[in-house]
Scaffold this motif. Structure first.
Motif, mmCIF file in Angstrom:
data_model
loop_
_atom_site.group_PDB
_atom_site.id
_atom_site.type_symbol
_atom_site.label_atom_id
_atom_site.label_comp_id
_atom_site.label_asym_id
_atom_site.label_seq_id
_atom_site.Cartn_x
_atom_site.Cartn_y
_atom_site.Cartn_z
ATOM 1 N N ARG A 37 -5.471 12.049 -26.302
ATOM 2 C CA ARG A 37 -6.280 11.565 -25.109
ATOM 3 C C ARG A 37 -5.761 12.265 -24.052
ATOM 4 O O ARG A 37 -6.808 12.254 -23.109
ATOM 5 C CB ARG A 37 -5.770 10.015 -24.941
ATOM 6 N N ARG A 85 -0.687 4.076 -22.424
ATOM 7 C CA ARG A 85 -0.882 2.575 -23.140
ATOM 8 C C ARG A 85 -1.917 3.036 -24.470
ATOM 9 O O ARG A 85 -2.921 2.596 -24.792
ATOM 10 C CB ARG A 85 -1.672 1.836 -22.299
ATOM 11 N N THR A 86 -1.570 4.144 -25.106
ATOM 12 C CA THR A 86 -2.170 4.710 -26.231
ATOM 13 C C THR A 86 -1.128 5.173 -27.550
ATOM 14 O O THR A 86 -0.314 5.665 -27.228
ATOM 15 C CB THR A 86 -3.453 5.752 -25.990
ATOM 16 N N VAL A 98 -13.203 4.504 -30.875
ATOM 17 C CA VAL A 98 -11.897 4.487 -31.571
ATOM 18 C C VAL A 98 -11.746 3.580 -32.897
ATOM 19 O O VAL A 98 -12.771 2.837 -33.195
ATOM 20 C CB VAL A 98 -10.906 3.469 -30.554
ATOM 21 N N TYR A 123 -6.596 -4.685 -30.973
ATOM 22 C CA TYR A 123 -6.823 -4.508 -29.487
ATOM 23 C C TYR A 123 -6.628 -5.833 -28.809
ATOM 24 O O TYR A 123 -7.021 -6.923 -29.455
ATOM 25 C CB TYR A 123 -8.229 -3.763 -29.371
ATOM 26 N N VAL A 176 -6.091 3.484 -21.551
ATOM 27 C CA VAL A 176 -5.051 4.407 -22.393
ATOM 28 C C VAL A 176 -4.111 5.108 -21.520
ATOM 29 O O VAL A 176 -3.406 5.502 -21.906
ATOM 30 C CB VAL A 176 -5.859 5.684 -22.911
#
Length: 172
Positions: free
Chosen positions: A30, A23-24, A90, A100, A5
């Motif tokens: 987060r 990276r989310t 998730v 993903y 993330v």
């Protein structure tokens, strides 16, 4: 399966702030104050839990303060650390255009004409955008920009590419 993330890029200032490449799609969730992040040190280092004490956007990235990281030296020691979550935590959602990386790795890659290119080895998240690393049957690596004009079809069963002339020549 772990999902990344964020990644510590560098330090910021002298009070232990970290510059994090996010990276989310849910950075507010987060990296919320009080959130516990699982950090994996680079180069095979171990994992440590960190609690977020402050977070704010800065120049397209995130400035993050963590409990126990109070000075530049402590922050510098975290350079390259990946912040991870468990993929099972998730919700993958119902959007057919969202994947993903681990769902795509290993899929066959072919051209729109049906020619087999190889198998997806990795999805590289570079500053200029995402790039597909495809391993050809001959063992060569071909890098393909992950943009709709070149990768028109992605499913959980296959990836179809429409490469411009010369893009695949290096993998022959």
């Amino acid at each position: 399966m772990d999902l990344v993330v964020g990644r510590v890029v560098k330090t910021h200032g002298v009070r232990g702030e970290l510059v994090v490449d996010v990276r989310t799609d849910a950075p507010d969730e987060r990296f919320a104050v009080g959130a516990v992040l699982r950090g994996r040190a680079p180069r095979g280092g171990g994992e440590t839990d960190y609690t977020v004490t402050a977070a704010r956007p800065h120049a397209g990235r995130l400035l993050l303060s963590l409990s126990g990281v109070a000075d530049r030296g402590a922050a510098e020691a975290l350079r390259g650390t990946l912040f991870l979550i468990d993929a099972d935590d998730v919700d993958s959602g119902d959007d057919p255009d969202e994947f993903y990386d681990h769902e795509l790795i290993g899929l066959p890659v072919s051209t729109v004409d049906g020619e087999q290119v190889g198998e997806l080895a990795d999805v590289l998240h570079l500053p200029g955008g995402e790039v597909l690393s495809v391993r050809t049957s001959g063992g060569a690596e071909v890098l393909i920009p992950f943009v709709r004009a070149i990768v028109p079809t992605v499913t959980r069963e296959r990836i179809v590419v429409d490469p411009p002339e010369g893009l695949l020549d290096g993998g022959q």
